[in-house]
Design a protein around this motif. Structure first.
Motif, PDB file in Angstrom:
ATOM      1  N   GLY A 192       0.814  -1.208   0.000  1.00 14.60           N
ATOM      2  CA  GLY A 192       0.000   0.000   0.000  1.00 14.60           C
ATOM      3  C   GLY A 192       0.850   1.260   0.000  1.00 14.60           C
ATOM      4  N   HIS A 193       0.223   2.369  -0.350  1.00 18.43           N
ATOM      5  CA  HIS A 193       0.962   3.624  -0.487  1.00 18.43           C
ATOM      6  C   HIS A 193       1.397   4.203   0.853  1.00 18.43           C
ATOM      7  N   LEU A 194       0.668   3.927   1.929  1.00 15.78           N
ATOM      8  CA  LEU A 194       1.125   4.404   3.243  1.00 15.78           C
ATOM      9  C   LEU A 194       2.442   3.739   3.629  1.00 15.78           C
ATOM     10  N   ALA A 195       2.543   2.431   3.360  1.00 17.58           N
ATOM     11  CA  ALA A 195       3.799   1.737   3.621  1.00 17.58           C
ATOM     12  C   ALA A 195       4.898   2.267   2.706  1.00 17.58           C
TER      13      ALA A 195
ATOM     14  N   ALA B 264      29.022   6.747  -1.645  1.00 20.37           N
ATOM     15  CA  ALA B 264      27.847   6.180  -2.312  1.00 20.37           C
ATOM     16  C   ALA B 264      27.621   4.733  -1.884  1.00 20.37           C
ATOM     17  N   GLU B 265      28.690   3.991  -1.725  1.00 14.24           N
ATOM     18  CA  GLU B 265      28.562   2.600  -1.258  1.00 14.24           C
ATOM     19  C   GLU B 265      28.003   2.546   0.160  1.00 14.24           C
ATOM     20  N   ARG B 266      28.409   3.499   0.984  1.00 16.31           N
ATOM     21  CA  ARG B 266      27.883   3.543   2.350  1.00 16.31           C
ATOM     22  C   ARG B 266      26.371   3.762   2.336  1.00 16.31           C
ATOM     23  N   ILE B 267      25.919   4.640   1.466  1.00 16.91           N
ATOM     24  CA  ILE B 267      24.478   4.859   1.344  1.00 16.91           C
ATOM     25  C   ILE B 267      23.785   3.589   0.855  1.00 16.91           C
ATOM     26  N   ARG B 268      24.357   2.963  -0.159  1.00 13.09           N
ATOM     27  CA  ARG B 268      23.738   1.745  -0.710  1.00 13.09           C
ATOM     28  C   ARG B 268      23.602   0.666   0.355  1.00 13.09           C
ATOM     29  N   ARG B 269      24.651   0.478   1.159  1.00 12.60           N
ATOM     30  CA  ARG B 269      24.595  -0.538   2.220  1.00 12.60           C
ATOM     31  C   ARG B 269      23.575  -0.161   3.288  1.00 12.60           C
ATOM     32  N   ALA B 270      23.495   1.130   3.621  1.00  7.58           N
ATOM     33  CA  ALA B 270      22.539   1.566   4.643  1.00  7.58           C
ATOM     34  C   ALA B 270      21.110   1.280   4.211  1.00  7.58           C
ATOM     35  N   VAL B 271      20.806   1.517   2.940  1.00  6.38           N
ATOM     36  CA  VAL B 271      19.456   1.243   2.438  1.00  6.38           C
ATOM     37  C   VAL B 271      19.184  -0.258   2.444  1.00  6.38           C
ATOM     38  N   SER B 272      20.180  -1.050   2.101  1.00 10.36           N
ATOM     39  CA  SER B 272      19.966  -2.502   2.012  1.00 10.36           C
ATOM     40  C   SER B 272      19.722  -3.152   3.374  1.00 10.36           C
ATOM     41  N   THR B 273      20.109  -2.491   4.453  1.00  8.17           N
ATOM     42  CA  THR B 273      19.912  -3.062   5.788  1.00  8.17           C
ATOM     43  C   THR B 273      18.647  -2.558   6.478  1.00  8.17           C
ATOM     44  N   LEU B 274      17.862  -1.719   5.789  1.00  8.54           N
ATOM     45  CA  LEU B 274      16.670  -1.149   6.411  1.00  8.54           C
ATOM     46  C   LEU B 274      15.606  -2.208   6.672  1.00  8.54           C
ATOM     47  N   THR B 275      14.914  -2.041   7.791  1.00  9.04           N
ATOM     48  CA  THR B 275      13.706  -2.803   8.103  1.00  9.04           C
ATOM     49  C   THR B 275      12.618  -1.789   8.434  1.00  9.04           C
ATOM     50  N   VAL B 276      11.582  -1.742   7.600  1.00  9.89           N
ATOM     51  CA  VAL B 276      10.544  -0.721   7.733  1.00  9.89           C
ATOM     52  C   VAL B 276       9.239  -1.369   8.158  1.00  9.89           C
ATOM     53  N   PRO B 277       8.693  -1.025   9.331  1.00  9.75           N
ATOM     54  CA  PRO B 277       7.417  -1.602   9.774  1.00  9.75           C
ATOM     55  C   PRO B 277       6.293  -1.241   8.805  1.00  9.75           C
ATOM     56  N   ALA B 278       5.437  -2.229   8.526  1.00 13.60           N
ATOM     57  CA  ALA B 278       4.277  -2.018   7.648  1.00 13.60           C
ATOM     58  C   ALA B 278       3.116  -2.823   8.204  1.00 13.60           C
ATOM     59  N   GLY B 279       2.367  -2.215   9.112  1.00  8.65           N
ATOM     60  CA  GLY B 279       1.254  -2.924   9.735  1.00  8.65           C
ATOM     61  C   GLY B 279       1.753  -4.054  10.609  1.00  8.65           C
ATOM     62  N   GLN B 280       1.317  -5.267  10.320  1.00  6.84           N
ATOM     63  CA  GLN B 280       1.701  -6.424  11.116  1.00  6.84           C
ATOM     64  C   GLN B 280       2.982  -7.081  10.619  1.00  6.84           C
ATOM     65  N   CYS B 281       3.573  -6.541   9.561  1.00 11.51           N
ATOM     66  CA  CYS B 281       4.797  -7.132   9.036  1.00 11.51           C
ATOM     67  C   CYS B 281       5.851  -6.044   8.847  1.00 11.51           C
ATOM     68  N   SER B 282       6.990  -6.436   8.311  1.00 10.43           N
ATOM     69  CA  SER B 282       8.082  -5.491   8.082  1.00 10.43           C
ATOM     70  C   SER B 282       8.585  -5.636   6.654  1.00 10.43           C
ATOM     71  N   ILE B 283       9.016  -4.533   6.093  1.00 13.97           N
ATOM     72  CA  ILE B 283       9.550  -4.523   4.737  1.00 13.97           C
ATOM     73  C   ILE B 283      11.070  -4.568   4.802  1.00 13.97           C
ATOM     74  N   THR B 284      11.656  -5.558   4.171  1.00 12.87           N
ATOM     75  CA  THR B 284      13.113  -5.707   4.116  1.00 12.87           C
ATOM     76  C   THR B 284      13.518  -5.934   2.654  1.00 12.87           C
ATOM     77  N   GLY B 285      14.802  -6.096   2.448  1.00 10.80           N
ATOM     78  CA  GLY B 285      15.280  -6.382   1.102  1.00 10.80           C
ATOM     79  C   GLY B 285      15.255  -5.190   0.166  1.00 10.80           C
ATOM     80  N   LEU B 286      15.238  -3.977   0.715  1.00 14.83           N
ATOM     81  CA  LEU B 286      15.268  -2.786  -0.134  1.00 14.83           C
ATOM     82  C   LEU B 286      16.662  -2.612  -0.736  1.00 14.83           C
TER      83      LEU B 286
END
Length: 419
Positions: free
Chosen positions: A302-305, A352-374
């Motif tokens: 969803g767009h809120l997530a 730039a690599e530091r930014i790329r790695r930081a994004v790849s380690t993100l875990t974003v809550p989305a309701g009852q689950c979490s979004i990973t693998g960005l």
């Protein structure tokens, strides 16, 4: 005291979701604040002191009601730290009230703010309001301790001491300012890397100091000619107006969803950087970033997530840059741009690599689950090698970004690598 202070708690709705460190710190600060408020050393409360308490509460409520729209807008737009201008009343309480009534004043002002100014904002849960009030109260008690060390009981004894009393009041204000700034840091789930992210901008701190000064004037009026305390309201409301003007200026150059520079704001800053580089034969770098497969996030969660992902990525990028004038912008959708003034070309790739790695380690809550693998694809360019105009540099970085997308995504490509 300072205003509602530097509200740096994370923006999720429940205290127990902030992580064990934040939970433990917030609960400990609340317990200590209550214990200090109830300590038996407080002097007897007389009718005059109760009248002072009532006056400060009334003036604080009037000011909060008058500036309610500004407060809501400021909370919606600003990143922590945040100044809410209650210091005009709480610092006056430091100079006039015993600890237990000082606690009543802080509790009353924050209860009113929670009920009237913040109740529509999901980012200000009850647990956060309580923690903010506790930190403010501890800052007040630290300021009172500074007074006692100078052998000054309150504003009346400060007046009797002359210049010594003046210095004691100034020391109390500075103590509040410093302790407030330090106490709020452990209450944040994420702590910024730049001085502005940690302690606010010069204008933020100037606003707080001005409000503390009004608090001292307020206390002096209440101790000598109580009717003059009402004269503090117009300057406070004028400061509120100044805050609103600042909000509008920021809104004109900031992306409302992420708090980053928008296209207009980023371009203006980049053009100034280019002019400086031309005059001084300098160099700077430029990154173009695009989130990989972002449409799948919106379609799946969803767009809120999706909005939550954009905010998390914006924070990851901001936390990864150097913090010495680096400017992060959002060009719309899932595309970001980073300006890197005075950077050695050899350092652009590792950053730039530091930014790329930081994004790849993100875990974003989305309701009852979490979004990973960005992941994100990044293209880089630098002045003057990649171009001598801003548009040429953007085109070069965009070309490198397109190559990163076309050759597997989740990588950094330099414009010099593009044949």
């Amino acid at each position: 005291m300072r205003t509602g202070l530097r509200f740096g708690l994370a923006r999720r709705s429940a205290l127990w979701r902030q992580g064990p460190r934040v939970v433990a710190y917030c609960l400990a600060s609340e317990v200590v604040a209550v214990a200090l408020a109830l300590r038996p050393a407080s002097p007897a409360v007389d009718r005059r002191t109760l009248l002072v308490l009532g006056t400060l509460l009334v003036l604080g409520v009037v000011q909060a009601e008058t500036g309610r729209r500004v407060e809501r807008n400021q909370r919606r737009r600003s990143q922590p730290p945040h100044i809410n201008m209650t210091s005009a009343w709480t610092f006056a309480g430091v100079l006039l009230l015993p600890p237990v009534l000082l606690a009543v004043l802080v509790a009353g002002l924050y209860l009113h703010l929670a009920m009237r100014s913040w109740y529509r904002l999901s980012r200000v849960p009850a647990s956060r309001t309580v923690s903010n009030a506790a930190i403010i109260l501890l800052s007040c008690y630290a300021a009172q301790a500074a007074l006692r060390l100078a052998d000054v009981e309150d504003i009346r004894s400060a007046v009797a001491r002359g210049w010594a009393g003046t210095f004691a009041v100034v020391a109390a204000g500075l103590t509040f300012f410093v302790v407030n700034a330090l106490l709020v840091l452990p209450a944040r789930r994420r702590i910024g890397r730049t001085p502005a992210a940690l302690f606010g901008t010069w204008s933020d701190n100037g606003l707080e100091l001005a409000t503390l000064c009004l608090g001292a004037v307020n206390a002096l009026a209440l101790a000598t000619l109580p009717g003059l305390a009402a004269l503090v309201l117009p300057p406070v409301l004028l400061l509120h107006r100044t805050v609103l003007v600042k909000q509008l200026e920021v809104a004109a150059r900031r992306d409302e969803k992420t708090g980053l520079y928008n296209t207009t704001g980023w371009h203006a800053l980049a053009e100034r950087t280019l002019s400086d580089a031309e005059r001084h034969s300098g160099t700077f770098g430029l990154l173009m970033l695009d989130l990989d497969h972002f449409k799948q996030v919106n379609d799946t969660y969803g767009h809120l997530a999706g909005d939550a992902v954009l905010r998390a990525v914006a924070q990851a990028i901001t936390s990864s840059v150097r913090g010495r004038g680096d400017a992060v912008g959002r060009f719309g959708g899932e595309e970001f741009v980073v300006l890197l003034p005075d950077i050695d070309p050899a350092d652009i790739g590792p950053l730039a690599e530091r930014i790329r790695r930081a994004v790849s380690t993100l875990t974003v809550p989305a309701g009852q689950c979490s979004i990973t693998g960005l992941s994100t694809s990044i293209g880089t360019a630098n002045y003057p090698t990649s171009g001598r105009s801003l548009q040429h540099l953007l085109d070069a970085a965009d070309t490198a970004l397109y190559r990163a997308k076309a050759t597997g995504r989740n990588k950094v490509v330099h414009v010099t690598d593009v044949v």
